[in-house]
Design an enzyme around this catalytic site. Structure first.
Site, PDB file in Angstrom:
ATOM      1  CG  HIS A  87      -2.147  -0.881   0.982  1.00 22.41           C
ATOM      2  ND1 HIS A  87      -3.435  -0.465   1.266  1.00 22.41           N
ATOM      3  CD2 HIS A  87      -2.275  -2.132   0.481  1.00 22.41           C
ATOM      4  CE1 HIS A  87      -4.295  -1.423   0.960  1.00 22.41           C
ATOM      5  NE2 HIS A  87      -3.601  -2.454   0.495  1.00 22.41           N
TER       6      HIS A  87
ATOM      7  CG  ASN B 149      -4.538   2.474   3.256  1.00 22.00           C
ATOM      8  OD1 ASN B 149      -4.438   1.395   2.661  1.00 22.00           O
ATOM      9  ND2 ASN B 149      -3.990   3.585   2.811  1.00 22.00           N
TER      10      ASN B 149
ATOM     11  CG  HIS C 214      -5.044 -11.291  -1.365  1.00 17.12           C
ATOM     12  ND1 HIS C 214      -6.058 -10.843  -2.181  1.00 17.12           N
ATOM     13  CD2 HIS C 214      -4.450 -10.165  -0.872  1.00 17.12           C
ATOM     14  CE1 HIS C 214      -6.079  -9.529  -2.188  1.00 17.12           C
ATOM     15  NE2 HIS C 214      -5.102  -9.089  -1.410  1.00 17.12           N
TER      16      HIS C 214
END
Length: 335
Positions: free
Chosen positions: A75, A103, A202
């Site tokens: 991010h 976020n 993930h």
């Protein structure tokens, strides 16, 4: 006389051709030298050890920190490049990236970075950037969860700007399809294959129910449930995630079989229509990305190596180096 003139002309032509090549080589070498493995060997020899030690302590207290630190690095790099802008706190006049809807409250690991920075500032004041700490911490987290290790080219410097609106514009949303994902990753200089590889992150971590609940309860006006989701998996998620506000603070593992291990269970889940986000399951909707999903599902070590390489590539997105930016003394505020 004529031969002498010819020799001079040849020499001039050779130099004319060679000059752009030399300039190009010089520029290439300079670019490659911006970030280097072992960057702190002379200026702060214990830097990588200290970072790994703090990450290890956090990991043993809560294995979920590993996914959090990998995600922090991702991010960070997708917004303004890998400049630690994601670590800056909001101020009365500005809402920072960390407080954007994409976020907050999902990002975690800020406390680990704070602990690392405090130790490094004690040992080597003003030397190790917060951006490099993020890159090292992500690498260490991959290793601690069973992934393939890699050398981290370092030498990043920290940015001074962080805006929540830029996080919203640049981070791939959980409802993205293949085309949108390819466009977003491409805008960062990453290929579609690297997009599929990095999506494999993930395989560890967890997600808030609100980030995928639309697939369970109100997919379309006429369809309650996303038909691309395995019905048994959808039922399982419904037991964990009640509809509406009741599920707002509940989290579930993204890979329910091995949520703390960096393996290829993520790709096997997608093949079985058990991708948690739309942005996961969509990888099976395109021939090119689907072929990669099947390839990585069959070969865990191959994906591990590819993932390590892709993390290095991602970690070099729009970095600040040399005299750009600063080395923050506190990762939460500019100097």
């Amino acid at each position: 006389m004529i031969m002498s003139s010819i020799r001079k002309c040849l020499q001039i032509s050779t130099l004319t051709l060679a000059f752009p090549i030399l300039v190009l080589l010089s520029l290439t070498s300079s670019s490659e030298a911006d970030l280097q493995p072992g960057f702190y060997m002379q200026s702060c020899p214990m830097a990588e050890f200290i970072i790994k030690d703090e990450v290890r302590q956090a990991f043993f207290s809560d294995r979920g920190y590993a996914a959090g630190l990998v995600r922090l690095h991702f991010h960070d790099c997708f917004v303004r490049g890998c400049d630690a802008s994601v670590l800056l706190d909001s101020t009365p006049g500005n809402t920072a990236e960390k407080d954007a809807a994409a976020n907050n409250p999902s990002l975690r690991g800020f406390d680990v970075i704070d602990n690392v920075k405090a130790r490094l500032e004690y040992m080597c004041p003003g030397v190790v950037s917060c951006a490099d700490i993020l890159a090292y911490a992500a690498r260490d987290s991959v290793e601690m969860t069973g992934g393939v290790g890699y050398d981290v080219p370092a030498g990043r410097r920290d940015g001074r700007v962080s805006k929540s609106s830029e996080a919203t514009m640049n981070l791939p949303p959980p409802f993205a399809d293949v085309d949108l994902l390819t466009k977003i990753f491409g805008s960062k200089g990453l290929t579609q294959e690297e997009m599929v590889i990095l999506s494999g992150a993930h395989t560890i971590g967890r997600a808030h129910c609100t980030s995928f609940s639309k697939r369970l309860y109100n997919f379309t006006p006429s369809t309650a449930q996303d038909p691309s989701m395995n019905s048994a998996y959808a039922f399982q998620l419904q037991q964990q995630c009640p509809s509406g506000d009741a599920g707002a603070n509940i989290v579930v593992p993204m890979d329910p079989i091995s949520p703390t291990i960096s393996d290829t269970g993520y790709y096997r889940d997608i093949i079985n229509n058990r991708g948690l986000f739309t942005s996961d399951q969509t990888l099976l909707s395109d021939t090119s990305t689907a072929n990669l999903v099947y390839q990585y599902a069959r070969n865990p070590y191959f994906w591990g190596r590819k993932f390590a390489d892709a993390m290095v590539r991602m970690g070099q997105i729009d970095t600040l180096t040399d005299n750009e930016g600063e080395i923050r003394r506190n990762c939460r505020v500019v100097n």
